[in-house]
Design a protein around this motif. Structure first.
Motif, short mmCIF file in Angstrom:
data_model
loop_
_atom_site.label_atom_id
_atom_site.label_comp_id
_atom_site.label_asym_id
_atom_site.label_seq_id
_atom_site.Cartn_x
_atom_site.Cartn_y
_atom_site.Cartn_z
N GLY A 44 -60.44 -8.20 8.65
CA GLY A 44 -60.83 -9.60 8.63
C GLY A 44 -59.91 -10.44 9.50
O GLY A 44 -58.98 -9.93 10.15
N ALA A 45 -60.16 -11.75 9.50
CA ALA A 45 -59.34 -12.62 10.35
C ALA A 45 -59.36 -14.04 9.79
O ALA A 45 -60.32 -14.45 9.13
CB ALA A 45 -59.87 -12.62 11.78
N MET A 46 -58.27 -14.77 10.05
CA MET A 46 -58.19 -16.20 9.78
C MET A 46 -57.50 -16.86 10.95
O MET A 46 -56.58 -16.29 11.54
CB MET A 46 -57.43 -16.48 8.49
N ASP A 47 -57.96 -18.07 11.27
CA ASP A 47 -57.31 -18.82 12.35
C ASP A 47 -57.48 -20.30 12.07
O ASP A 47 -58.36 -20.71 11.30
CB ASP A 47 -57.94 -18.45 13.70
N LEU A 48 -56.64 -21.10 12.67
CA LEU A 48 -56.73 -22.55 12.60
C LEU A 48 -56.92 -23.10 14.00
O LEU A 48 -56.27 -22.65 14.95
CB LEU A 48 -55.46 -23.14 11.97
N LEU A 56 -60.91 -21.00 10.28
CA LEU A 56 -61.94 -20.00 10.58
C LEU A 56 -61.64 -18.75 9.76
O LEU A 56 -60.51 -18.28 9.72
CB LEU A 56 -61.94 -19.68 12.07
N ILE A 57 -62.68 -18.24 9.10
CA ILE A 57 -62.54 -17.05 8.26
C ILE A 57 -63.60 -16.03 8.65
O ILE A 57 -64.79 -16.35 8.72
CB ILE A 57 -62.71 -17.40 6.76
N PHE A 112 -51.75 -14.23 12.05
CA PHE A 112 -52.12 -15.56 11.60
C PHE A 112 -51.49 -16.60 12.53
O PHE A 112 -50.46 -16.34 13.16
CB PHE A 112 -51.63 -15.80 10.17
N PRO A 113 -52.08 -17.80 12.59
CA PRO A 113 -51.48 -18.84 13.43
C PRO A 113 -50.13 -19.27 12.86
O PRO A 113 -49.89 -19.15 11.65
CB PRO A 113 -52.51 -19.98 13.37
N PRO A 114 -49.25 -19.78 13.71
CA PRO A 114 -47.92 -20.19 13.23
C PRO A 114 -48.03 -21.25 12.13
O PRO A 114 -48.84 -22.18 12.21
CB PRO A 114 -47.25 -20.78 14.48
N GLY A 115 -47.21 -21.08 11.08
CA GLY A 115 -47.15 -22.07 10.02
C GLY A 115 -48.44 -22.28 9.27
O GLY A 115 -48.71 -23.40 8.80
N MET A 116 -49.25 -21.25 9.13
CA MET A 116 -50.57 -21.43 8.52
C MET A 116 -50.46 -21.95 7.09
O MET A 116 -51.21 -22.85 6.68
CB MET A 116 -51.36 -20.13 8.54
N ALA A 117 -49.55 -21.42 6.30
CA ALA A 117 -49.42 -21.87 4.91
C ALA A 117 -49.08 -23.35 4.84
O ALA A 117 -49.66 -24.11 4.05
CB ALA A 117 -48.36 -21.05 4.19
#
Length: 284
Positions: A122-126, A71-72, A37-42
């Motif tokens: 799966g994946a998530m990104d900012l 992005l999901i 996950f990207p840094p500090g996503m939460a």
């Protein structure tokens, strides 16, 4: 792998619950899925308003008030499930946390969005919303098959001189975005085109016929909530139903559905994927 209709169905299910709502709390329960996950996503998600919910190919894009876009990608087994909101005539209370609930978004109004992914493909990104199309997962994608940039002249030009089977060509995400194995099989059947025909050999008339048929197949699938074969569920947890309308996909050995045909649906393997076709309705 969910294809365009499944992802669009999920997006439509999420839209009335997420759009315009603030993310009160983002709970990221592991460091990664398919990629970190990207840094500090939460922290970056918490407090942001969801401005718009879009789809590009097989990706859901949530534009945020922070000028970032989430992005999901669902991957092979990922699910985005809604709880704590009334959907139609049904209320879905928050379930107990499950083993594979990896990201949980609590929204103002009481809704919760849970990303559950048993296989973690799966994946998530900012990313910055401005220029989001330059993201590595999006930058090389072809036009949307239901958009104005996908038309017969475009497809004919991209197929010209291409010595690959038409089935393989249509699965190329650089040529057209979002198409997958199921819906290419179904579209080629409706168009009467054998999946092993070389792309360069399609006539102008066949290409003209194929483009609107691809759109029709996708619209029919979206209207049916997508196809549930293994892991896919809609955002409200319900199954999709387009698998009950398959004309050739996964029907090897069964009689063709075309009235008066009588031929038996066959299967071949192309680039490691199963292709289903009727040898009578789709002559090679």
């Amino acid at each position: 792998m969910p294809e365009l209709p499944e992802v669009e169905t999920v997006r439509r299910g999420l839209e009335p619950v997420m759009t315009g709502r603030r993310i009160l709390q983002a709970d990221v329960r592991r460091p990664d899925l398919r990629w970190p996950f990207p840094p500090g996503m939460a922290e970056r998600l918490t407090g942001a308003h969801v401005v718009a919910l879009r789809r590009r190919s097989k990706y859901i894009l949530a534009d945020l008030s922070t000028a970032e876009t989430l992005l999901i990608h669902l991957g092979m087994s990922g699910r985005l499930l809604i709880s704590g909101a009334t959907l139609g005539s049904f209320h879905h209370p928050h379930p107990a946390p499950a083993k594979h609930d990896h990201v949980v978004l609590d929204l103002e109004g009481g809704a919760r969005i849970t990303f559950n992914d048993a296989r973690r493909f799966g994946a998530m990104d900012l990313m910055p919303t401005e220029g989001a199309g330059a993201h590595p997962l999006l930058s090389a994608l072809g036009p949307e098959p239901m958009g104005n940039d996908f038309h017969a002249a475009y497809l004919a030009a991209r197929l010209r001189g291409r010595a690959t089977p038409i089935k393989t060509a249509l699965l190329d995400q650089h040529l057209v975005a979002g198409l997958g194995n199921i819906y290419v099989c179904e579209a080629l059947f409706r168009a009467g085109i054998h999946p092993a025909r070389l792309a360069r050999d399609l006539t102008g008339a066949e290409v003209e016929r194929l483009v609107p048929i691809i759109r029709d197949v996708l619209v029919d699938a979206i209207d049916a909530g997508g196809s549930s074969l293994k892991d896919y569920r809609q955002a409200d947890g319900e199954l999709g139903y387009f698998q009950h309308s398959f004309r050739v996909y996964d029907r090897e050995g069964q009689v063709c559905v075309t009235p008066g045909c009588g031929a038996i649906v066959q299967r071949i393997v192309q680039s490691g994927r199963s292709s289903f076709f009727c040898p009578c309705c789709q002559p090679q």
